[in-house]
Design a protein around this motif. Structure first.
Motif: not given
Length: 167
Positions: A28-40, A65-71
């Protein structure tokens, strides 16, 4: 290079599982990081991820970590989100380039909100439509994968513990 980045990511995942976080919470932490990481809306994801981690009791380092990788993915998705949002809402925003968005966002934040407000709303509407499904599609297979890793770690610990009893 890609192999090294993959190895570092896998190593961090293992170390998080070793700290006692459950596979479900880590997924869930990874998914939330990914989902929010692509917020436009550029420049908002770090704060949004921190708030989500705090409110949901999730692992902040994993989310960030996932947020930054999603940039890079955030930038790739920006214009498709804008165009989908326009189509969904039956409107169109003024044509603007990625360079103009970046320059405006970095130089004059209040002006960026004024000029890009409608564009941001279009993109956010599309993000709200797409990302819940993305989260579900990623969460379940990721959870299964992390459970397998967690079981392998537990089996290895058990084997090492049993081997030490005979020494």
């Amino acid at each position: 290079m890609a192999q090294s980045a993959h190895h570092k990511f896998a190593s961090r995942i293992r170390s998080l599982l070793l700290t006692g976080i459950t596979p479900e919470k880590l997924a869930l932490s990874i998914v939330i990081g990914l989902v929010i990481g692509v917020f436009p809306i550029l420049g908002t994801t770090t704060l949004l991820c921190a708030a989500a981690a705090w409110m949901l009791g999730l692992n902040l380092p994993a989310i960030q970590l996932v947020n930054y990788l999603s940039a890079p993915l955030q930038l790739i998705c920006l214009f498709p989100f804008i165009r989908l949002g326009e189509a969904m809402l039956g409107t169109s925003a003024p044509e603007i380039s990625a360079e103009q968005i970046a320059t405006l966002s970095l130089s004059d934040v209040p002006e960026a909100f004024t000029r890009l407000g409608a564009t941001g709303l279009h993109a956010a509407a599309a993000w709200l439509l797409i990302t819940p499904a993305l989260g579900v599609v990623v969460y379940y297979p990721l959870t299964a994968w992390l459970r397998r890793i967690d079981r392998a770690i537990a089996a290895r610990r058990l084997a090492l513990g049993t081997a030490q009893e005979y020494v």
